[in-house]
Design a protein around this motif. Structure first.
Motif, PDB file in Angstrom:
ATOM      1  N   ALA A   9       0.858  -1.187   0.000  1.00  0.00           N
ATOM      2  CA  ALA A   9       0.000   0.000   0.000  1.00  0.00           C
ATOM      3  C   ALA A   9       0.895   1.238   0.000  1.00  0.00           C
ATOM      4  O   ALA A   9       1.884   1.301  -0.721  1.00  0.00           O
ATOM      5  CB  ALA A   9      -0.944  -0.042   1.198  1.00  0.00           C
ATOM      6  N   ASP A  10       0.582   2.221   0.840  1.00  0.00           N
ATOM      7  CA  ASP A  10       1.452   3.390   0.975  1.00  0.00           C
ATOM      8  C   ASP A  10       2.145   3.375   2.333  1.00  0.00           C
ATOM      9  O   ASP A  10       2.580   4.404   2.831  1.00  0.00           O
ATOM     10  CB  ASP A  10       0.645   4.684   0.806  1.00  0.00           C
ATOM     11  N   LEU A  11       2.277   2.166   2.905  1.00  0.00           N
ATOM     12  CA  LEU A  11       2.779   2.042   4.276  1.00  0.00           C
ATOM     13  C   LEU A  11       4.270   1.745   4.352  1.00  0.00           C
ATOM     14  O   LEU A  11       4.953   2.184   5.274  1.00  0.00           O
ATOM     15  CB  LEU A  11       2.010   0.929   5.006  1.00  0.00           C
ATOM     16  N   SER A  12       4.788   0.977   3.404  1.00  0.00           N
ATOM     17  CA  SER A  12       6.190   0.564   3.479  1.00  0.00           C
ATOM     18  C   SER A  12       6.664   0.121   2.101  1.00  0.00           C
ATOM     19  O   SER A  12       5.867  -0.330   1.277  1.00  0.00           O
ATOM     20  CB  SER A  12       6.357  -0.582   4.475  1.00  0.00           C
ATOM     21  N   SER A  13       7.971   0.252   1.858  1.00  0.00           N
ATOM     22  CA  SER A  13       8.527  -0.220   0.590  1.00  0.00           C
ATOM     23  C   SER A  13       9.985  -0.626   0.779  1.00  0.00           C
ATOM     24  O   SER A  13      10.682  -0.114   1.653  1.00  0.00           O
ATOM     25  CB  SER A  13       8.419   0.847  -0.496  1.00  0.00           C
ATOM     26  N   ILE A  14      10.408  -1.562  -0.044  1.00  0.00           N
ATOM     27  CA  ILE A  14      11.791  -2.023  -0.107  1.00  0.00           C
ATOM     28  C   ILE A  14      12.248  -1.907  -1.559  1.00  0.00           C
ATOM     29  O   ILE A  14      11.552  -2.364  -2.470  1.00  0.00           O
ATOM     30  CB  ILE A  14      11.919  -3.497   0.350  1.00  0.00           C
ATOM     31  N   SER A  15      13.398  -1.283  -1.782  1.00  0.00           N
ATOM     32  CA  SER A  15      13.963  -1.218  -3.134  1.00  0.00           C
ATOM     33  C   SER A  15      14.907  -2.403  -3.330  1.00  0.00           C
ATOM     34  O   SER A  15      15.668  -2.752  -2.432  1.00  0.00           O
ATOM     35  CB  SER A  15      14.731   0.092  -3.340  1.00  0.00           C
ATOM     36  N   ILE A  16      14.834  -3.011  -4.494  1.00  0.00           N
ATOM     37  CA  ILE A  16      15.734  -4.107  -4.849  1.00  0.00           C
ATOM     38  C   ILE A  16      16.582  -3.671  -6.039  1.00  0.00           C
ATOM     39  O   ILE A  16      16.044  -3.301  -7.087  1.00  0.00           O
ATOM     40  CB  ILE A  16      14.967  -5.393  -5.179  1.00  0.00           C
ATOM     41  N   ASN A  55      16.261   0.587   3.880  1.00  0.00           N
ATOM     42  CA  ASN A  55      15.175  -0.131   3.215  1.00  0.00           C
ATOM     43  C   ASN A  55      15.510  -0.523   1.770  1.00  0.00           C
ATOM     44  O   ASN A  55      14.771  -0.194   0.829  1.00  0.00           O
ATOM     45  CB  ASN A  55      13.877   0.679   3.237  1.00  0.00           C
ATOM     46  N   TYR A  56      16.617  -1.247   1.590  1.00  0.00           N
ATOM     47  CA  TYR A  56      16.916  -1.748   0.249  1.00  0.00           C
ATOM     48  C   TYR A  56      17.677  -3.065   0.319  1.00  0.00           C
ATOM     49  O   TYR A  56      18.301  -3.408   1.324  1.00  0.00           O
ATOM     50  CB  TYR A  56      17.701  -0.728  -0.582  1.00  0.00           C
ATOM     51  N   ILE A  57      17.597  -3.808  -0.794  1.00  0.00           N
ATOM     52  CA  ILE A  57      18.336  -5.057  -0.972  1.00  0.00           C
ATOM     53  C   ILE A  57      19.192  -4.908  -2.229  1.00  0.00           C
ATOM     54  O   ILE A  57      18.683  -4.547  -3.296  1.00  0.00           O
ATOM     55  CB  ILE A  57      17.390  -6.258  -1.140  1.00  0.00           C
ATOM     56  N   LEU A  58      20.469  -5.192  -2.110  1.00  0.00           N
ATOM     57  CA  LEU A  58      21.392  -5.177  -3.242  1.00  0.00           C
ATOM     58  C   LEU A  58      21.821  -6.606  -3.531  1.00  0.00           C
ATOM     59  O   LEU A  58      22.363  -7.282  -2.653  1.00  0.00           O
ATOM     60  CB  LEU A  58      22.610  -4.303  -2.925  1.00  0.00           C
ATOM     61  N   TYR A  92      11.518 -14.353   0.898  1.00  0.00           N
ATOM     62  CA  TYR A  92      11.479 -14.440   2.360  1.00  0.00           C
ATOM     63  C   TYR A  92      12.219 -13.278   3.016  1.00  0.00           C
ATOM     64  O   TYR A  92      11.788 -12.740   4.039  1.00  0.00           O
ATOM     65  CB  TYR A  92      12.077 -15.766   2.831  1.00  0.00           C
ATOM     66  N   LEU A  93      13.333 -12.891   2.416  1.00  0.00           N
ATOM     67  CA  LEU A  93      14.084 -11.755   2.937  1.00  0.00           C
ATOM     68  C   LEU A  93      13.250 -10.477   2.836  1.00  0.00           C
ATOM     69  O   LEU A  93      13.220  -9.661   3.768  1.00  0.00           O
ATOM     70  CB  LEU A  93      15.394 -11.597   2.167  1.00  0.00           C
ATOM     71  N   THR A  94      12.565 -10.303   1.723  1.00  0.00           N
ATOM     72  CA  THR A  94      11.723  -9.123   1.543  1.00  0.00           C
ATOM     73  C   THR A  94      10.591  -9.082   2.566  1.00  0.00           C
ATOM     74  O   THR A  94      10.272  -8.022   3.117  1.00  0.00           O
ATOM     75  CB  THR A  94      11.142  -9.092   0.112  1.00  0.00           C
ATOM     76  N   ILE A  95       9.977 -10.240   2.837  1.00  0.00           N
ATOM     77  CA  ILE A  95       8.932 -10.300   3.869  1.00  0.00           C
ATOM     78  C   ILE A  95       9.471  -9.809   5.208  1.00  0.00           C
ATOM     79  O   ILE A  95       8.869  -8.968   5.881  1.00  0.00           O
ATOM     80  CB  ILE A  95       8.396 -11.736   4.038  1.00  0.00           C
ATOM     81  N   GLY A  96      10.621 -10.360   5.606  1.00  0.00           N
ATOM     82  CA  GLY A  96      11.198  -9.989   6.891  1.00  0.00           C
ATOM     83  C   GLY A  96      11.532  -8.518   6.977  1.00  0.00           C
ATOM     84  O   GLY A  96      11.303  -7.865   8.010  1.00  0.00           O
ATOM     85  N   MET A  97      12.079  -7.965   5.896  1.00  0.00           N
ATOM     86  CA  MET A  97      12.479  -6.562   5.913  1.00  0.00           C
ATOM     87  C   MET A  97      11.268  -5.633   5.888  1.00  0.00           C
ATOM     88  O   MET A  97      11.247  -4.584   6.540  1.00  0.00           O
ATOM     89  CB  MET A  97      13.438  -6.282   4.763  1.00  0.00           C
ATOM     90  N   LEU A  98      10.231  -5.997   5.142  1.00  0.00           N
ATOM     91  CA  LEU A  98       9.000  -5.223   5.178  1.00  0.00           C
ATOM     92  C   LEU A  98       8.361  -5.295   6.561  1.00  0.00           C
ATOM     93  O   LEU A  98       7.893  -4.283   7.101  1.00  0.00           O
ATOM     94  CB  LEU A  98       8.022  -5.725   4.117  1.00  0.00           C
ATOM     95  N   ALA A  99       8.340  -6.510   7.148  1.00  0.00           N
ATOM     96  CA  ALA A  99       7.776  -6.669   8.483  1.00  0.00           C
ATOM     97  C   ALA A  99       8.547  -5.848   9.503  1.00  0.00           C
ATOM     98  O   ALA A  99       7.966  -5.287  10.442  1.00  0.00           O
ATOM     99  CB  ALA A  99       7.786  -8.152   8.878  1.00  0.00           C
ATOM    100  N   GLN A 255       1.148 -15.459  16.268  1.00  0.00           N
ATOM    101  CA  GLN A 255       0.820 -15.172  14.867  1.00  0.00           C
ATOM    102  C   GLN A 255       1.344 -13.800  14.442  1.00  0.00           C
ATOM    103  O   GLN A 255       1.798 -13.628  13.303  1.00  0.00           O
ATOM    104  CB  GLN A 255      -0.699 -15.245  14.653  1.00  0.00           C
ATOM    105  N   LEU A 256       1.298 -12.820  15.335  1.00  0.00           N
ATOM    106  CA  LEU A 256       1.799 -11.483  15.022  1.00  0.00           C
ATOM    107  C   LEU A 256       3.319 -11.460  14.885  1.00  0.00           C
ATOM    108  O   LEU A 256       3.881 -10.542  14.280  1.00  0.00           O
ATOM    109  CB  LEU A 256       1.379 -10.495  16.121  1.00  0.00           C
ATOM    110  N   THR A 257       3.971 -12.464  15.433  1.00  0.00           N
ATOM    111  CA  THR A 257       5.434 -12.471  15.535  1.00  0.00           C
ATOM    112  C   THR A 257       6.127 -13.256  14.434  1.00  0.00           C
ATOM    113  O   THR A 257       7.287 -13.002  14.124  1.00  0.00           O
ATOM    114  CB  THR A 257       5.837 -13.062  16.910  1.00  0.00           C
ATOM    115  N   LYS A 258       5.435 -14.203  13.801  1.00  0.00           N
ATOM    116  CA  LYS A 258       6.094 -15.184  12.936  1.00  0.00           C
ATOM    117  C   LYS A 258       6.967 -14.571  11.846  1.00  0.00           C
ATOM    118  O   LYS A 258       8.118 -14.963  11.647  1.00  0.00           O
ATOM    119  CB  LYS A 258       5.050 -16.104  12.302  1.00  0.00           C
ATOM    120  N   GLN A 259       6.432 -13.621  11.099  1.00  0.00           N
ATOM    121  CA  GLN A 259       7.186 -13.088   9.970  1.00  0.00           C
ATOM    122  C   GLN A 259       8.319 -12.175  10.419  1.00  0.00           C
ATOM    123  O   GLN A 259       9.281 -11.970   9.671  1.00  0.00           O
ATOM    124  CB  GLN A 259       6.257 -12.332   9.005  1.00  0.00           C
TER     125      GLN A 259
END
Length: 319
Positions: A9-16, A55-58, A92-99, A255-259
């Motif tokens: 949405a407009d809440l968070s982003s990760i650049s790859i 907030n990026y992955i290289l 999976y890395l993107t999930i963790g970093m967004l979380a 459940q709130l903690t898993k990711q």
């Protein structure tokens, strides 16, 4: 390098950023990440330098295998040979970093299927891999007209009304063995599988063509009234039992903690576990959130056949 922006949405982003064609191709394929995370993916102009400070992955092509993750800045630097890269690692890395970023704003991913049963309310279905989450969500959609909010991960937050959903994964995958044994009417609408060494129970196929054909509906926003921790069995007795308060609290907190904790994931390409993105600053906030949700949400353990569970859950909501 090519640059992609993965946004929730407009809440968070990760650049790859990457110079690996395999990564670019996967990011350009609609379902490769969207089947797991409720995101939008934007391809940008090629970049010569990193434009962000966090907030990026290289991901770079290199004979040397290397990974460095900075949890404070939410940065990951990865060197790997393209032929050794296992693309789900990036997901999976993107999930963790967004979380990691979202927890500071009071939003959390919960791995689950979520279906909406009226104009405002929904039920969440959780369980271990292979427990039958997709089977139950699909059955409730087909038999009772529930709307799909999420089939893998859903983004939630606490409001005055309770646990609210904002975005969920829409592509729906189902195990080929389940389709053949339980829903053979889907077979003409899925792609024919290659003959490989995987069993039908290890293969997953998208069933979106069938969902569109039968007129299935989709939604994003809802208040979750009930959560079912489910196990679908081929046969045997069926029961739905409400959890006691202390068990509800611990279950909701888990459940709130898993990711965020990333306990179930590892970066296979790099032979290293995915680090936890836990931040002690938010531990109490998340626990308090779980306690407040406990007062507004029912939590059940549900076991039995898909047919009987679907009927009992579907009939509960006035259908």
């Amino acid at each position: 390098m090519e640059k992609y922006i993965i946004s929730v949405a407009d809440l968070s982003s990760i650049s790859i950023y990457t110079d690996i064609e395999k990564v670019s191709k996967k990011l350009s394929e609609t379902n490769q990440i969207k089947k797991t995370i409720p995101v939008t993916i934007k391809k940008c102009e090629n970049a010569n330098t990193i434009e962000e400070q966090n907030n990026y992955i290289l991901i770079l092509n290199n004979d040397k295998k290397y990974v460095e993750i900075n949890k404070v800045l939410n940065i990951a630097n990865i060197l790997v040979k393209p032929e050794e890269l296992f693309f789900p690692d990036i997901t999976y890395l993107t999930i963790g970093m967004l979380a990691n970023d979202l927890q500071s704003k009071g939003y959390y991913f919960i791995q689950s299927s979520v279906v909406k049963y009226d104009d405002e309310h929904s039920v969440m279905i959780v369980g271990d891999p292979g427990s039958g989450k997709t089977t139950m969500a699909f059955s409730l959609m087909k038999e009772y007209g529930f709307k799909l909010i999420a089939n893998d991960n859903v983004l939630v937050s606490l409001t005055d009304n309770g646990l609210e959903t904002y975005r969920g994964t829409k592509p729906m995958q189902m195990r080929y063995g389940v389709i053949k044994d339980t829903f053979p009417e889907i077979l003409p609408y899925v792609n024919e599988l290659e003959d490989d060494k995987k069993s039908n129970w290890d293969k997953k196929v998208f069933i979106d063509n069938y969902l569109h054909m039968i007129g299935s509906q989709y939604a994003d926003n809802s208040i979750i009234t009930d959560i079912y921790n489910i196990t679908v069995n081929a046969n045997g007795s069926t029961y739905i039992k409400e959890r006691e308060d202390i068990d509800k609290l611990l279950f909701l907190h888990e459940q709130l903690t898993k990711q965020i904790r990333s306990n179930r994931y590892a970066l296979v390409s790099l032979d290293t576990p995915l680090p936890s993105f836990e931040n002690e600053k938010f531990l109490q906030e998340r626990y308090d959130m779980a306690r407040k949700i406990q007062d507004k949400t029912n939590v059940y353990d549900a076991r039995g056949t898909a047919k009987v569970l679907t009927k009992r859950i579907g009939n509960k909501y006035g259908y």
